[in-house]
Design a protein around this motif. Structure first.
Motif, PDB file in Angstrom:
ATOM      1  N   PRO A 241     -31.424  12.573 -92.707  1.00 11.85           N
ATOM      2  CA  PRO A 241     -31.986  13.498 -92.718  1.00 11.85           C
ATOM      3  C   PRO A 241     -31.507  13.952 -91.096  1.00 11.85           C
ATOM      4  O   PRO A 241     -31.074  12.760 -90.844  1.00 11.85           O
ATOM      5  CB  PRO A 241     -33.809  13.422 -92.737  1.00 11.85           C
ATOM      6  CG  PRO A 241     -33.228  11.979 -92.338  1.00 11.85           C
ATOM      7  CD  PRO A 241     -32.194  11.778 -92.794  1.00 11.85           C
TER       8      PRO A 241
ATOM      9  N   ILE B 283     -25.146  15.794-102.488  1.00 13.07           N
ATOM     10  CA  ILE B 283     -24.227  16.233-101.098  1.00 13.07           C
ATOM     11  C   ILE B 283     -22.807  15.747-101.056  1.00 13.07           C
ATOM     12  O   ILE B 283     -22.543  16.995-100.414  1.00 13.07           O
ATOM     13  CB  ILE B 283     -25.177  15.635-100.240  1.00 13.07           C
ATOM     14  CG1 ILE B 283     -26.647  15.950 -99.993  1.00 13.07           C
ATOM     15  CG2 ILE B 283     -24.396  16.253 -98.864  1.00 13.07           C
ATOM     16  CD1 ILE B 283     -28.067  15.146 -99.172  1.00 13.07           C
TER      17      ILE B 283
ATOM     18  N   TYR C 105     -29.642  11.766-104.771  1.00 18.86           N
ATOM     19  CA  TYR C 105     -29.560  13.547-103.799  1.00 18.86           C
ATOM     20  C   TYR C 105     -28.526  13.625-102.941  1.00 18.86           C
ATOM     21  O   TYR C 105     -27.483  14.329-102.553  1.00 18.86           O
ATOM     22  CB  TYR C 105     -30.444  13.848-103.074  1.00 18.86           C
ATOM     23  CG  TYR C 105     -30.638  14.888-102.274  1.00 18.86           C
ATOM     24  CD1 TYR C 105     -29.906  15.695-102.750  1.00 18.86           C
ATOM     25  CD2 TYR C 105     -31.509  14.066-101.405  1.00 18.86           C
ATOM     26  CE1 TYR C 105     -29.981  16.926-102.011  1.00 18.86           C
ATOM     27  CE2 TYR C 105     -31.712  15.623-100.850  1.00 18.86           C
ATOM     28  CZ  TYR C 105     -30.747  17.042-100.513  1.00 18.86           C
ATOM     29  OH  TYR C 105     -30.681  17.655-100.065  1.00 18.86           O
ATOM     30  N   THR C 106     -28.029  11.810-102.386  1.00 17.45           N
ATOM     31  CA  THR C 106     -26.727  11.884-101.725  1.00 17.45           C
ATOM     32  C   THR C 106     -26.253  11.761-102.213  1.00 17.45           C
ATOM     33  O   THR C 106     -24.485  12.425-102.078  1.00 17.45           O
ATOM     34  CB  THR C 106     -27.206  10.409-100.889  1.00 17.45           C
ATOM     35  OG1 THR C 106     -27.799   9.938-100.079  1.00 17.45           O
ATOM     36  CG2 THR C 106     -25.728   9.939-100.639  1.00 17.45           C
TER      37      THR C 106
ATOM     38  N   THR D 261     -34.289  11.393 -99.224  1.00 17.78           N
ATOM     39  CA  THR D 261     -32.835  12.517 -98.470  1.00 17.78           C
ATOM     40  C   THR D 261     -32.437  11.248 -97.054  1.00 17.78           C
ATOM     41  O   THR D 261     -33.349  11.271 -96.680  1.00 17.78           O
ATOM     42  CB  THR D 261     -33.182  13.652 -97.051  1.00 17.78           C
ATOM     43  OG1 THR D 261     -33.569  14.790 -97.924  1.00 17.78           O
ATOM     44  CG2 THR D 261     -31.639  13.800 -96.461  1.00 17.78           C
TER      45      THR D 261
ATOM     46  N   SER E 224     -35.521  15.642 -96.075  1.00 17.31           N
ATOM     47  CA  SER E 224     -35.008  16.665 -94.593  1.00 17.31           C
ATOM     48  C   SER E 224     -36.304  17.069 -93.259  1.00 17.31           C
ATOM     49  O   SER E 224     -35.326  16.597 -92.335  1.00 17.31           O
ATOM     50  CB  SER E 224     -33.701  17.572 -94.832  1.00 17.31           C
ATOM     51  OG  SER E 224     -34.874  18.815 -95.806  1.00 17.31           O
TER      52      SER E 224
END
Length: 448
Positions: free
Chosen positions: A336, A203, A199-200, A333, A254
């Motif tokens: 966060p 982002i 996920y990072t 996350t 998050s």
């Protein structure tokens, strides 16, 4: 959503009004500066510590007709134009599950797909609530929205943007593709990009794409529409219960949903809605938050329990291994909004709440219990929340006679898939391999 008792009469809010088409203002929690909303603003212009803007509405709590998030349009940051029909979840008193847990007054806010209960979120996730609200906030001619997601948010925006013809770029880890199957057919205005990472990584790529001309970051937790859209689940639950619950339980990655619930509860309290019973005075009548993460990756739990200023998360192989091992990938996350003004640490302090962790075995057992007792499947994050609730009750942190609201932030996916199996695998427009820098990848996506 289920039928609810009539909301009590409430007095007018004291917040100033905005323009006629946007009768609300955005307020900075740090310097208290107010802004007229353009539908895209994410931050305060002043130089100070980070803070999450909030919406200040001048209207009382006046739910409209129907169901879904737009029943609460007076407390949503909409652009004043006609709104599409929205889909929502359902709230019900879970007597059988309550007995299994040892709770006399357990309520479930089910934000997923469960038609018998009136829950109509087709992707099986509460992320549809935020996607609907974000699109309703946009200006008439918005830039291309860029959304990073671990899967659920991308599915929600894929569905909403395809149905409304809103141009967007969705960036997800390659492993998240199966979660998008429930979103339905993808329109040409929606581009889907996968990254070979977590996920990072998604982002970081999304941030690089959003910096390109004609593109704009949707904003995640910083977007007031996301939080106010998610907050409608708490508004609906409070209507059904007839007052604010004593405890609110949810899994967090998050923390956007928990922040949303806390803010919505604060608005209800200010408007005169019956509040939670709190004889100890720890939360000022607001629901005490019990927020749950999933070991082996629970950075906010450690930060809260050890009194750290920020969650400490590295970036090496050990961290990636921990993320990959998590039962609920949507909770992984790395950055966060924990210490920002209005963030997770602040809402836990204000509510007298706590953060705790549940491991995979506990989450799997909790999901099995819910399916057996309630008859519907849970998404991994919701199973983590139920596991955390079991822990809190067993430890005596949540008294047996208190009114508890468990937010099931996803469920019914297996039921939905059985009814409407996906016709084909979801295929991205572009796959970004490991090792390609975010700037180079952003050029490939936008061509600029």
């Amino acid at each position: 959503m289920t039928s609810a008792p009539q909301a009590p009469a409430t007095g007018p809010a004291t917040a100033p009004t905005g323009r006629a088409d946007r009768p609300y203002l955005l307020r900075c929690p740090v310097c208290r500066a107010d802004y007229q909303d353009d539908g895209l603003r994410l931050d305060c212009d002043a130089a100070h510590r980070p803070g999450l803007l909030s919406t200040e509405y001048a209207t009382a709590f006046t739910p409209g007709p129907g169901s879904g998030p737009f029943r609460y349009r007076d407390w949503l940051p909409t652009a004043g134009r006609a709104l599409p029909e929205g889909s929502g979840g359902a709230t019900y008193r879970a007597e059988r599950l309550g007995r299994a847990l040892g709770l006399a007054e357990l309520w479930v806010a089910f934000s997923g797909y469960w038609p018998e209960r009136g829950a109509a979120l087709s992707t099986g996730s509460f992320k549809e609530l935020e996607a609907q609200a974000v699109l309703a906030r946009l200006p008439e001619r918005p830039p291309v929205l860029v959304v990073a997601s671990a899967g659920n948010t991308a599915a929600a925006f894929l569905r909403a943007c395809s149905r409304q013809g809103v141009a967007c770029v969705l960036v997800v880890p390659e492993t998240a593709l199966p979660l998008l199957a429930a979103a339905g057919e993808r329109a040409d205005c929606v581009r889907l990009v996968t990254v070979a990472g977590d996920y990072t990584d998604a982002i970081e790529l999304a941030d690089a794409i959003a910096a390109r001309p004609g593109h704009r970051a949707e904003g995640g937790t910083r977007n007031v529409a996301r939080r106010d859209g998610l907050g409608t689940a708490l508004l609906a639950a409070a209507e059904s219960i007839g007052r604010l619950p004593d405890h609110y339980v949810q899994a967090v990655g998050s923390g956007a949903g928990a922040i949303a619930a806390h803010q919505a509860a604060g608005r209800l309290r200010a408007a005169g809605f019956p509040t939670a019973a709190d004889p100890a005075g720890r939360s000022g009548g607001l629901p005490r938050l019990t927020l749950c993460q999933n070991t082996p990756f629970a950075p906010m739990v450690r930060a809260w329990q050890e009194g750290l200023a920020e969650p400490v998360v590295g970036s090496g192989p050990a961290v990636r291994k921990a993320i990959a091992a998590a039962h609920a990938q949507e909770l992984t996350t790395r950055k966060p909004p924990y210490a920002v003004a209005g963030g997770v640490r602040e809402i836990l302090t204000e509510s007298g709440g706590e953060l705790l962790a549940a491991d995979t075995a506990e989450a799997v057992a909790a999901g099995r219990l819910f399916a057996e007792v309630e008859g519907i499947d849970l998404a991994p994050a919701a199973a983590v929340a139920l596991a955390g609730l079991r822990r809190a009750v067993a430890a005596g942190r949540i008294p047996a006679r208190d009114t508890v609201l468990l937010h099931v932030t996803g469920g019914g996916r297996a039921r939905r898939a059985a009814e409407r199996p996906p016709s084909a695998a979801v295929r991205p427009d572009l796959r970004i391999p490991a090792g390609l820098g975010a700037e180079a990848a952003a050029y490939l996506v936008t061509g600029a």
